[in-house]
Design an enzyme around this catalytic site. Structure first.
Site, mmCIF file in Angstrom:
data_model
loop_
_atom_site.group_PDB
_atom_site.id
_atom_site.type_symbol
_atom_site.label_atom_id
_atom_site.label_comp_id
_atom_site.label_asym_id
_atom_site.label_seq_id
_atom_site.Cartn_x
_atom_site.Cartn_y
_atom_site.Cartn_z
ATOM 1 N NE ARG A 75 -3.521 0.186 2.696
ATOM 2 C CZ ARG A 75 -3.496 -0.779 3.614
ATOM 3 N NH1 ARG A 75 -2.533 -0.786 4.541
ATOM 4 N NH2 ARG A 75 -4.413 -1.707 3.619
ATOM 5 C CD GLU A 210 6.395 -9.961 -22.727
ATOM 6 O OE1 GLU A 210 7.608 -9.730 -22.520
ATOM 7 O OE2 GLU A 210 5.539 -9.976 -21.830
ATOM 8 C CB SER A 321 2.093 0.038 -21.310
ATOM 9 O OG SER A 321 1.408 -0.553 -20.223
ATOM 10 C CE1 TYR A 383 2.034 -8.051 -15.426
ATOM 11 C CE2 TYR A 383 3.560 -9.225 -16.869
ATOM 12 C CZ TYR A 383 2.520 -8.324 -16.684
ATOM 13 O OH TYR A 383 1.971 -7.693 -17.786
#
Length: 383
Positions: A75, A210, A321, A383
Site C-alpha cells: 500500500r 508478448e 506501458s 507476473y
C-alpha cells in the site's frame, strides 16, 4: 443509399438492414466512452504506468531492497507512486492489481481517487496468469475468461476504465516451429474474447501478445514471429467484432534474443518494430503502448524515441506501458523508508518525463544517470 460508417453514427441505433442482423461493439452503450478513454490514454506526450504486479511478483521487487512483502508495504509503495507530484503530466493511465484497485491509501483516500486527482485513468490487470498448453513444446495459454464479465462489471463500478490481458509466446528455435500455430491461435482467440467482454462492460481492453525475447534468435526471426502473432490477433478481434477505436495494443518491441551473439542496434530495433506494426495494426487503433521486455530504463526510453523519430507512416501513437522500466530506480531510491519517498518520487517523475519526451521523439538521453542503464531482464518473465 450511402451508409455512414463513422463511430458517431455507429453509436446510434441504425435502420440499415445489415445492422439489424449484425451486432458490433460500435453499437453498444459504451462505444463513445470506450473511444474517448482509449484516445485519452494515447494522448501526445503521455503513456501508462504498469503497477499491476501480483502479490508474488511485487515480493520479488521488494526482496533486493530488503522490504517485507506485506499489504502495508504494498500500500505504501503504490501510494508513493500515485501521489508523485506532477505525475499526471506524463502518465495518462495506471494499470493496477486487484488489491490496489480496491485499496485505500494510508490517509484513507481510495487509490482510484489518488489517480483521478492527477488526471490518471485507473486500469486493472484481469488475466489470471498462464497455464501449460499441452501438446506443445512448453508453450502456454492465459486463463481467466470464465468469470471475466462479472469481474469487469465490478472493476468498472470501482472506477477502472481500461483493462489488460497478457498472452505469452515463446521463440525456442530459429526454424519457425515456435511459437506453434496452436499457441498463436489459442492466445489470439482468448485475447479477442477478453477484449469483447471488456468492451461489453465499459472497459477499454489493452491487447498484449508478448513474444518473449528469451533466446539467441536474430532480429529477423523476432520480426517474422511478431508479425505473425499480431496479425493473428487482429483477425480474431475482427471475428469478435471488437471496436478497434476503443482498444490499445501492448506489443513487444522487435529485438534480437536476449542471449544473441549479435544484438541489433537500437536504430534497427526501431525500424523493424515500426515495419511490423505497419504490416499488421489497423489505423483505427489509437495507440500502441509498448512493454519494456526487460530492457533497462534508459534502453526502453531510447528505443521508444528512435521509433517516434522515424520519418515514416505512423497512424497511431507509439507510447509506453512500462513497469520495470519506470519503477526500478524509484524502488532503489525508496528502500521501504518514509524519509526516502521524495527521492523515489523524483526518480519516478524523471523517468516518466523521459518517456513522455520519447513519445514525442524529443528524448536526447541521460535521464537517471548510470543507474538507469541496469538491465531489468528476467528469463521467462511472469507476473
Amino acid at each position: 443509399e450511402r451508409v455512414d460508417f463513422s463511430i458517431a453514427a455507429q453509436t446510434q441505433p441504425s435502420r440499415e438492414p445489415f445492422r439489424k442482423t449484425t451486432t458490433t461493439m460500435a453499437t453498444s452503450e459504451y462505444a463513445a466512452e470506450l473511444c474517448a478513454t482509449a484516445a485519452a490514454i494515447a494522448a501526445p506526450g503521455k503513456g501508462i504506468l504498469a503497477a499491476d504486479e501480483s502479490t508474488g511478483t511485487i515480493g520479488k521487487r521488494f526482496a533486493p531492497i530488503g522490504v517485507e512483502n506485506v499489504q502495508e508495504n504494498r500500500r505504501k509503495y503504490r501510494e508513493l507512486l500515485f501521489k508523485t507530484p506532477g505525475l499526471g503530466e506524463y502518465i495518462s493511465g495506471a494499470i493496477t492489481f486487484e488489491e490496489t484497485l480496491f485499496d485505500k491509501a494510508t490517509c484513507g483516500t481510495p487509490m482510484v481517487d489518488l489517480m483521478k486527482a492527477q488526471g490518471i485513468i485507473p486500469g486493472i490487470k484481469v488475466d489470471k496468469g498462464v497455464q501449460p498448453l499441452f501438446g506443445t513444446n512448453g508453450e502456454t495459454v492465459t486463463q481467466g475468461i470464465d468469470d471475466l464479465g462479472k469481474r469487469c462489471a465490478s472493476y468498472y463500478a470501482q472506477g477502472a476504465r481500461f483493462a489488460k490481458w497478457r498472452a505469452v509466446l515463446h521463440i525456442k528455435d530459429s526454424s519457425g516451429a515456435t511459437p506453434s500455430m496452436l499457441a498463436i491461435d489459442q492466445n489470439a482467440e482468448t485475447l479477442a474474447r477478453y477484449a469483447a467482454i471488456c468492451q461489453a462492460n465499459g472497459l477499454v481492453p489493452i491487447v498484449e501478445p508478448e513474444v518473449l525475447m528469451d533466446g539467441t534468435h536474430s532480429i529477423e526471426v523476432a520480426a517474422e514471429v511478431t508479425e505473425k502473432v499480431i496479425a493473428a490477433c487482429y483477425k480474431k478481434l475482427s471475428d469478435h467484432k471488437v471496436l478497434l477505436e476503443g482498444t490499445l495494443l501492448k506489443p513487444n518491441m522487435v529485438r534480437s534474443g536476449e542471449a544473441s551473439e549479435s544484438p541489433a542496434p537500437m536504430s534497427e530495433v526501431a525500424k523493424a518494430t515500426v515495419r511490423v506494426l505497419q504490416h499488421t495494426v489497423p489505423p483505427a487503433v489509437p495507440g500502441i503502448t509498448f512493454l519494456s521486455g526487460g530492457m533497462s530504463e534508459e534502453e526502453a526510453s531510447l528505443a521508444l524515441n528512435a521509433m517516434n523519430a522515424l520519418d515514416t507512416k505512423k497512424p497511431w501513437s507509439l507510447t509506453f506501458s512500462y513497469g520495470r522500466a519506470l519503477q526500478q530506480s524509484c524502488l532503489k531510491a525508496w528502500l521501504g523508508k518514509d524519509e526516502n519517498i521524495p527521492a523515489a518520487q523524483t526518480a519516478l517523475l524523471e523517468r516518466a518525463k523521459a518517456n513522455s519526451l520519447a513519445n514525442l521523439g524529443k528524448y536526447t538521453g541521460g535521464a537517471g544517470g548510470d543507474a538507469a542503464k541496469a538491465s531489468t531482464f528476467v528469463a521467462n518473465y511472469s507476473y
